[in-house]
Scaffold this active site. Structure first.
Site, PDB file in Angstrom:
ATOM      1  CG  HIS A 333     -19.788 -43.929 -48.426  1.00  0.00           C
ATOM      2  ND1 HIS A 333     -19.653 -44.491 -49.565  1.00  0.00           N
ATOM      3  CD2 HIS A 333     -18.668 -43.375 -47.694  1.00  0.00           C
ATOM      4  CE1 HIS A 333     -18.168 -43.975 -49.802  1.00  0.00           C
ATOM      5  NE2 HIS A 333     -17.822 -43.728 -48.777  1.00  0.00           N
ATOM      6  CE  LYS A 521     -29.754 -53.846 -55.682  1.00  0.00           C
ATOM      7  NZ  LYS A 521     -28.553 -53.074 -55.852  1.00  0.00           N
ATOM      8  NE  ARG A 522     -24.874 -52.879 -47.796  1.00  0.00           N
ATOM      9  CZ  ARG A 522     -25.365 -51.761 -46.996  1.00  0.00           C
ATOM     10  NH1 ARG A 522     -25.465 -51.799 -45.484  1.00  0.00           N
ATOM     11  NH2 ARG A 522     -25.931 -50.468 -47.414  1.00  0.00           N
ATOM     12  CE  LYS A 527     -28.323 -51.944 -50.296  1.00  0.00           C
ATOM     13  NZ  LYS A 527     -27.904 -51.056 -51.107  1.00  0.00           N
ATOM     14  CB  THR A 629     -20.527 -49.899 -56.668  1.00  0.00           C
ATOM     15  OG1 THR A 629     -20.861 -50.598 -55.538  1.00  0.00           O
ATOM     16  CG2 THR A 629     -20.041 -48.432 -56.352  1.00  0.00           C
ATOM     17  CE  LYS A 633     -19.185 -53.779 -58.026  1.00  0.00           C
ATOM     18  NZ  LYS A 633     -19.311 -54.102 -56.820  1.00  0.00           N
TER      19      LYS A 633
END
Ligand code: 26Q
Length: 785
Positions: A333, A521-522, A527, A629, A633
């Site tokens: 991952h 998100k985290r 990110k 992911t 969504k």
């Protein structure tokens, strides 16, 4: 299920469990009683499913994390009784939403990886795949987050405070786990995973560590009271808390113990069931069982299996190793090679010396094979399982496992071409791609019943909930004004609902008529929440300078937890909140921009945010996000992606069309090319609007409470080379936002973009993913009750 019977069952349960009548019951008591009454209805199917699966080949998902969220609403949907139960509760003067909201999230995971396991559980049950989940029952899940004075504050998560009506403790299936310094019990707690549209009920088995002896009476009699308690605690410590993925040295020993407890108990469970069937362990063990390692965290399962087969079952090492080779497969991952797990062999030796011997033996044999095949010392060293006194868990998993998979096409390509290039050259046949997915039950049917009804109405039935590819059949309505209007008024309704929730929980008023731009998100530098923050600040400055600037009213929402020891991530939380404070309180911009950092982002909050998004922000540095992911969504709920060509964004855009999304920034190849020549200062010096927002970190615009955190962020960009290319991507980000504003003006065209995203999200169902694992890795067949 019969309404009257359910009512009686709830009343009975309240009576025996809480000693009162239903009319006096508190919300959590009703929640527990309702859950237990529902459980009663599925236990027979559950046992039957277990027996059915045991007849053939089974697959097992080994994962340190399961980010399940709430169970009640989901199970009501899966059982097909949501409306019926809502009505029943209404008749009893109980609001079902209140009962759902009282449930604590089971937050037994950090983020994407943990939520993926939860989606897989749901999909396997619905797709009737014989898959059992094995994990750990942490007493404390991921921490709760509050924002105080703009700073993140953490608080322990005690998710079991109201009890855990959906788990059944299976005392009689306890396993004893041996560590060099102590033996402990691993007690299984089974959660039913209720398939949708099938009678199948799968199992998630979570192990809890307990002392062999609840209480040492001898110590107690010797008046060693503290010692008696200490022993109990030492055992229970093993599954006390979920580790955040930034954990430092101190906690390492316990983390390794957790991993071993998980795999040892699970392997013993598998072997026990095999022996119940065949009497002894035979070669068929490997043919009848497939274990998927969710990242390297459960990789110790490999040497543990071999240890048991050799030491306890009398097989030879060769036989045992070949069974292991047949049984295990590994999912990667992460892209970053340096993030791959390594354990000091001294630590392994201290806790389970025999496991170290087994790993050494695997390594020894492997090296001999490589030598025999003509590999040189230098080539061999990168393959070594034990190197520089560390055990490299990914190498162990790849060498022994029969398959290695990435989680999105781009990710798998990067693994093959860069990070795991040498392994791909050695074992090309092992490499596979399995693009991630999400369960349509939770991420559409449950969280967006309004859109679900519309889809059902247009398609004529609910088949899409089990076969999401059917959404493609909606596409022909893209020019149907009535469908589009309904679609967009649902979006508006979901925005109103979110606004209400945000008002209640964050105390901020947001306007459902504004554009909702959502990044959830985290919190991680790669990110790039900071890039989004810079953009917002720049936009604010521009609006302030030109009050007639032609932009739609816009609300930026963030949801993210920063791991407690990750200083820079926490600094970014504070920076976003500083911007929010400035922007939201400036009357002169007429509320044109609002910024909200929601507290305690978690599965149940995501269920409220995803349906309300107008824009899905997925802006990681190209090549860094394995898949993502959350992107799926938001897409499924009809939001165009504003993002880089990274992870599964690439496939999202391929499915729904580039023209229906907003792609910006450097691509993987661009970054490779820029590489060492990248100088963030060039961008900073040449772009005054960029310079202005970056300088805001250090010029006194904002207050970091004297921590120096903002200066450190500034340094990360200008002194440490901006390793995530924020400055390089700023201008492209900005220009692409302008395209969003332009596109948003044409309501009809905008609606089409949103609609086409929903129509083309079918491929991102985790049902599709789990069927691929079943067919291409595990070789297990569907089995229906
Ligand atoms: C490691 C060592 C010690 C303690 C914790 C950990 C640890 C825990 C969790 C390391 C990593 C994780 C989680 C990683 C994760 O969530 N990765 C994400 O997986 C998703 C599902 O495949 C992808 O969509 C995301 O792109 C990826 O970042």
């Amino acid at each position: 299920m019969n309404k009257e019977e359910l009512k009686l069952s709830i009343e009975r349960t309240i009576k025996v469990k809480y000693g009162k009548t239903l009319d006096k019951a508190l919300d959590y008591e009703i929640f527990n009683a309702l859950s237990l009454s529902l459980l009663e209805n599925i236990v027979d199917d559950w046992n039957e499913t277990t027996e059915l699966y045991a007849k053939g080949k089974q697959a097992y998902y080994f994962s340190a994390e399961y980010l399940m969220g709430r169970a009640l609403g989901n199970n009501l949907i899966s059982m097909g009784v949501y409306d019926e139960v809502r009505e029943l509760l209404e008749e009893l003067n109980i609001n079902i939403n209140k009962i759902e909201e009282i449930e604590e999230d089971a937050g037994l995971g950090n983020g994407g990886l943990g939520r993926l396991s939860a989606c897989f559980m749901d999909s396997a049950a619905t797709m009737e795949i014989p898959l059992i989940g094995y994990g750990l029952r942490y007493n404390n899940g991921l921490f709760n987050q509050y924002v105080e004075d703009g700073f993140q504050v953490e608080d322990g998560d005690y998710w079991l405070k109201y009890g855990d009506p959906w788990s059944i403790r299976k005392e009689s299936e306890t396993q004893v786990i041996h560590f060099e310094d102590m033996d402990v019990k691993a007690v299984p707690y089974d959660m039913p995973i209720i398939g949708y549209g099938t009678r199948n009920v799968n199992t998630l088995r979570l192990w809890k560590a307990e002392p062999l002896k609840e209480f040492d009476f001898k110590l107690f009699n010797d008046q060693k009271y503290d010692e008696a308690i200490r022993l109990k605690n030492r055992a229970e410590d093993i599954t006390r808390v979920l580790y955040p993925n930034d954990s430092t040295e101190e906690g390492k020993l316990l983390r390794l113990k957790q991993q071993y407890l998980l795999v040892s108990a699970s392997i013993k469970d598998i072997i026990k069931k095999h022996k119940e069937k065949f009497g002894t362990v035979t070669k068929r063990l490997g043919e009848l069982n497939a274990v998927q390692l969710n990242d390297t965290h459960p990789t110790l399962g490999i040497p543990e299996l071999i240890r048991i087969l050799v030491d306890e079952e009398g097989l030879t090492f060769d036989e045992s190793l070949s069974i292991a080779k047949c049984m295990f497969s590994y999912t990667n991952h992460t892209i970053l090679a340096e993030a791959l797990e390594k354990w000091d062999i001294t630590l392994i030796k201290e806790l389970f010396p025999r496991i170290l011997e087994v790993i050494q033996e695997i390594d020894k044999r492997f090296i001999a094979e490589l030598k025999a095949a003509g590999y040189s010392g230098n080539a061999i060293k990168d393959y070594r399982i034990i190197y520089k006194k560390q055990a490299r868990m990914a190498n162990l998993a790849i060498h022994v496992g029969s398959a290695v998979n990435g989680v999105a096409k781009l990710h798998t390509d990067i693994l093959k071409e860069t990070e795991l290039k040498n392994w791909y050259e050695l074992y090309p046949e092992k490499f596979q791609n399995k693009t991630n997915g999400i369960t349509p039950r939770r991420w559409l049917r449950l969280c967006n019943p309004e859109l679900s009804s519309l889809i059902t109405e247009v398609l004529g039935n609910e088949d899409w909930v089990r076969d999401l590819s059917l959404l493609k059949n909606l596409e022909k309505y893209v020019n149907d004004k009535s469908v589009l209007n309904k679609f967009m008024s649902i979006k508006h309704k979901k925005k109103e609902q979110l606004a209400e929730y945000v008002k209640e929980n964050e105390g901020v008023t947001i306007d459902p008529d504004s554009l909702f731009d959502i990044q959830i998100k985290r919190l991680h530098e790669y990110k790039r929440q900071l890039l989004n923050a810079f953009y917002i600040l720049d936009l604010y400055y521009r609006v302030k300078e030109d009050s007639n600037m032609d932009i739609p009213k816009i609300t930026f929402l963030f949801g993210a937890k920063a791991f407690p020891g990750y200083k820079r991530a926490k600094a970014i939380v504070k920076f976003i909140n500083e911007i929010a404070n400035l922007v939201n309180n400036d009357k002169t911009i007429n509320g044109k921009i609002k910024v909200v950092f929601v507290q305690n982002y978690r599965v149940s909050y995501a269920e409220k945010l995803c349906p309300a998004a107008d824009i899905s922000k997925q802006i990681s540095t190209a090549g860094k996000e394995a898949s993502g992911t959350g992107n799926m969504k938001l897409m499924l709920n009809g939001a165009p992606t504003f993002g880089t060509l990274d992870g599964a964004n690439v496939e999202i855009v391929n499915e729904s069309g580039r023209e229906n999304n907003f792609i910006f920034g450097l691509e993987v190849e661009d970054i490779e090319e820029l590489g060492k020549n990248y100088n963030p200062k060039d961008y900073y010096e040449k772009n005054p609007s960029l310079k202005r927002v970056v300088d805001a970190l250090v010029d006194g615009t904002f207050d970091d409470g004297g921590s120096g955190d903002f200066e450190d962020l500034f340094d990360s960009l200008l002194e440490e080379g901006d390793q995530y290319y924020l400055l390089a991507d700023f201008q492209s980000f900005k220009e692409t936002e302008d395209k969003v504003f332009e596109a948003y003006k044409d309501k009809e065209e905008w609606a089409k973009k949103c609609f086409l995203n929903t129509c083309n999200a079918g491929i991102f169902s985790s049902d599709r993913t789990i069927l691929e694992y079943a067919r291409e890795i595990w070789m297990v067949e569907r089995k229906s009750l």
